[in-house]
Each structure stands twice: as structure tokens, then as C-alpha cells.
Design an enzyme around this catalytic site. Structure first.
Site, PDB file in Angstrom:
ATOM      1  N   ARG A 223       0.851  -1.186   0.000  1.00  0.00           N
ATOM      2  CA  ARG A 223       0.000   0.000   0.000  1.00  0.00           C
ATOM      3  C   ARG A 223       0.891   1.242   0.000  1.00  0.00           C
ATOM      4  O   ARG A 223       1.990   1.237   0.582  1.00  0.00           O
ATOM      5  CB  ARG A 223      -0.881   0.035   1.258  1.00  0.00           C
ATOM      6  CG  ARG A 223      -2.018  -0.948   1.227  1.00  0.00           C
ATOM      7  CD  ARG A 223      -3.100  -0.541   0.234  1.00  0.00           C
ATOM      8  NE  ARG A 223      -4.224  -1.447   0.219  1.00  0.00           N
ATOM      9  CZ  ARG A 223      -4.445  -2.375  -0.715  1.00  0.00           C
ATOM     10  NH1 ARG A 223      -3.595  -2.528  -1.709  1.00  0.00           N
ATOM     11  NH2 ARG A 223      -5.515  -3.133  -0.674  1.00  0.00           N
ATOM     12  N   HIS A 271      -1.745   0.808  -9.979  1.00  0.00           N
ATOM     13  CA  HIS A 271      -2.318  -0.280  -9.170  1.00  0.00           C
ATOM     14  C   HIS A 271      -2.787  -1.427 -10.080  1.00  0.00           C
ATOM     15  O   HIS A 271      -3.945  -1.872  -9.997  1.00  0.00           O
ATOM     16  CB  HIS A 271      -3.481   0.255  -8.320  1.00  0.00           C
ATOM     17  CG  HIS A 271      -3.761  -0.583  -7.095  1.00  0.00           C
ATOM     18  ND1 HIS A 271      -4.068  -0.041  -5.864  1.00  0.00           N
ATOM     19  CD2 HIS A 271      -3.801  -1.924  -6.913  1.00  0.00           C
ATOM     20  CE1 HIS A 271      -4.273  -1.016  -4.998  1.00  0.00           C
ATOM     21  NE2 HIS A 271      -4.110  -2.169  -5.613  1.00  0.00           N
TER      22      HIS A 271
HETATM   23  C1  OXD Z   1      -5.584  -4.982  -3.565  1.00  0.00           C
HETATM   24  C2  OXD Z   1      -6.170  -5.565  -4.779  1.00  0.00           C
HETATM   25  O1  OXD Z   1      -6.007  -5.303  -2.454  1.00  0.00           O
HETATM   26  O2  OXD Z   1      -5.890  -5.030  -5.875  1.00  0.00           O
HETATM   27  O3  OXD Z   1      -4.680  -4.136  -3.708  1.00  0.00           O
HETATM   28  O4  OXD Z   1      -6.898  -6.560  -4.674  1.00  0.00           O
END
Ligand code: OXD
Length: 308
Positions: A223, A271
Site C-alpha cells: 500500500r 495499481h
Molecule cells: C488490492 C487488490 O487489495 O488489488 O490491492 O486486490
């Protein structure tokens, strides 16, 4: 009784469609639909703000759209409401692929060769020795283990760090805060795959990143909040760190003027290290609802105490 999808900032439609395909008589709603909040039994969400949950007094289960649940842990989450996360073995493999790709891009100097190609230069540089590519994986859950396993056949020496001691074939395991320094000081490539909890927030700052060997490379698939971004930037600028691949950020997306977009030593991606299949998310959410209705245990329940 119904399922409500609140997946922002991810688009809701793919989750809604995947759920509607399997939910039978159970209605599936999302923002903008005209619905009675008292009928919501399951909430499928990525992020919540305090004040939202009390609107759904009939809620039986809160399901995450992803593997991480840190953005769902709001203060007004009722203690008795189970929280579930997505567990998708394919997702762990995808994350491992991403980490290996970023690491090899760095260790095999691909950006340097791309720059040379642009000016038709035929110049060969020595390949970094394996002793200068020791991998350290923070977090040895399903994802961290998949990452550690992916590196071993490529000739990398792999170590990992977990809260508690454990045995992992081919991986030197360091455990607990007292052994974090030892892991860091031998990690030329540091991969963060930790869950975000009060204990791990801002773990990667001046002191921890500064404890890596000079010239180390950092990959963050945990994160954004694990990293103290200004400290990372300072260590990149002063040459202590050679580079970073960042797939997660404190604010997603980072503001257009955030330094990560333009820093020459940073690879920033939106992401995308892994995305659980919508169908898997939908199946696990529906299963969680059925179990909650029947009072059965949840196989993918989050340990509320541990935060993951
Ligand atoms: C996370 C996902 O938790 O992409 O980052 O599932």
C-alpha cells in the site's frame, strides 16, 4: 434482500454484471439505482467512509473487491459484521509476475538499453552479479510467498520478513521487529507485500529504507501508506536508492503534480500488479452472503484484530 456494490474509484458495472449473472433472485444494486437501503444484506466495496454503514441496518456481511481491506476498516463497522477479502491464487501469481518484471527491468538495465537503442548505440555493459541482487520480501502471506517462489528459479538469493517465524523452502525467513534490520541490510531489492495495519503504516521511511545497501531498488505492491514518500524521494535523490517501482500510492491516482510521475528513477503504475477476476469477486461475495444468511463461518474472513 439485496447486494449493494460501492466499488469507487473502480467502476461498479463489471462487478454488478458478474453478480447479476449468478445471484438469481437476489437484486444487485449500485449507486444511482433507486433502492431501499434497509434491504441491503451484503456490501461489496473497495473503500468506505465513516457514516456510510449505519445507512444499512440489515447488513450481514461486508465484502472487499480486492485482497486488501484496509480502506474498509472504518470506526463505525459493527463488531459482529464479518468482513471478507478476495482470495484469488491467480492474483498472487500476477503480482509475482509484476514484481519479477520490474526487478529484471532494473537488474538487467532495460531502460539504459532502450535509451541506447534510441540513438543506435551498440554498447554492452557488465551484467549485475547475483550477489548484488539479493531479494528481500516484506510480508510472507499468500502474495509474499508467491513472489519469493517466483525468484528462486531465476538464481536470486531470497529472504523474507514475517511477523512470526516460519519455514519456507529456499527462503531465509527473518521474523519480528527485532530482525527487520537484518533483513533490510542484506536486501538489494526490497519488495513490499505487507498488509496495511497500524503496525505497518509508514514502516518504510528514512531509517528503514536508509538501512538498505547503497544502490538498492524498492518495489511496492503493498500500500502507498507503507512508504513515507518524501523520505523515499530524498533517498532516491541522494543516490542511496537506485530506483523504485511503485504500483500503489497514498492517494490514488497521485495528483498530477506529484513527483512520482516524473522522477527519473521511478516506475509508477496505476495499481495494476494484479486484478482479481470480476467473476471470482462476485462468486466469493455471493458465497459470503449465503454463508452469512446460514450463520456459517466465512473462509475468507478478515481477522479484525490483525487487520488483514
Ligand atoms: C488490492 C487488490 O487489495 O488489488 O490491492 O486486490
Amino acid at each position: 434482500m439485496a447486494i449493494l456494490v460501492l466499488s469507487r474509484p473502480l467502476p461498479a458495472q463489471p462487478f454488478v454484471e458478474a453478480l447479476r449473472a449468478i445471484a438469481g433472485d437476489t437484486p444487485v444494486w449500485t449507486e444511482g439505482d433507486d433502492f431501499d437501503p434497509r434491504r441491503v444484506e451484503a456490501l461489496l466495496a473497495w473503500r468506505l467512509k465513516p457514516g456510510i454503514l449505519p445507512r444499512y441496518p440489515g447488513l450481514r456481511v461486508l465484502c472487499s473487491t480486492g485482497a486488501g481491506v484496509d480502506k474498509l476498516m472504518v470506526g463505525d463497522l459493527p463488531a459482529a459484521t464479518p468482513v471478507t477479502r478476495v482470495v484469488d491464487p491467480l492474483q498472487a501469481v500476477q503480482i509475482a509476475q509484476y514484481v519479477v518484471a520490474c526487478t529484471l527491468r532494473f537488474t538487467r538495465e532495460l531502460p539504459r538499453y532502450e535509451a541506447q537503442q534510441a540513438s543506435a548505440q551498440w554498447l554492452r555493459h557488465p551484467v549485475r552479479s547475483p550477489e548484488a541482487c539479493r531479494i528481500g520480501v516484506l510480508g510472507l502471506g499468500a502474495v509474499g510467498q508467491a513472489i519469493a517462489r517466483a525468484f528462486a528459479p531465476l538464481g536470486f538469493e531470497v529472504a523474507g520478513w514475517a511477523r512470526r517465524p516460519r519455514e519456507l523452502p529456499g527462503v531465509q525467513v527473518f521474523a519480528g521487529r527485532e530482525q527487520l534490520g537484518a533483513l533490510l541490510s542484506r536486501s538489494d531489492i526490497l519488495v513490499n507485500a505487507l498488509p496495511l495495519t497500524p503496525d505497518t503504516r509508514a514502516l518504510l521511511g528514512r531509517h528503514t529504507l536508509g538501512a538498505l545497501p547503497r544502490g538498492a531498488f524498492v518495489v511496492n505492491v503493498g500500500r502507498g501508506e507503507h512508504v513515507v514518500e518524501p523520505d523515499l524521494r530524498t533517498l532516491l535523490d541522494d543516490g542511496h536508492l537506485a530506483g523504485a517501482a511503485l504500483d500503489v500510492f497514498e492517494r490514488e491516482p497521485p495528483a498530477p503534480d506529484n513527483w512520482v510521475w516524473t522522477h527519473p528513477k521511478v516506475l509508477a503504475t496505476p495499481h495494476i500488479a494484479a486484478q482479481a477476476a470480476f467473476q471470482t469477486v462476485a462468486e466469493q461475495c455471493l458465497d459470503a452472503l449465503r454463508r452469512a444468511r446460514a450463520g456459517l463461518p466465512q473462509p475468507h474472513a478478515v481477522d479484525r484484530q490483525a487487520g488483514y
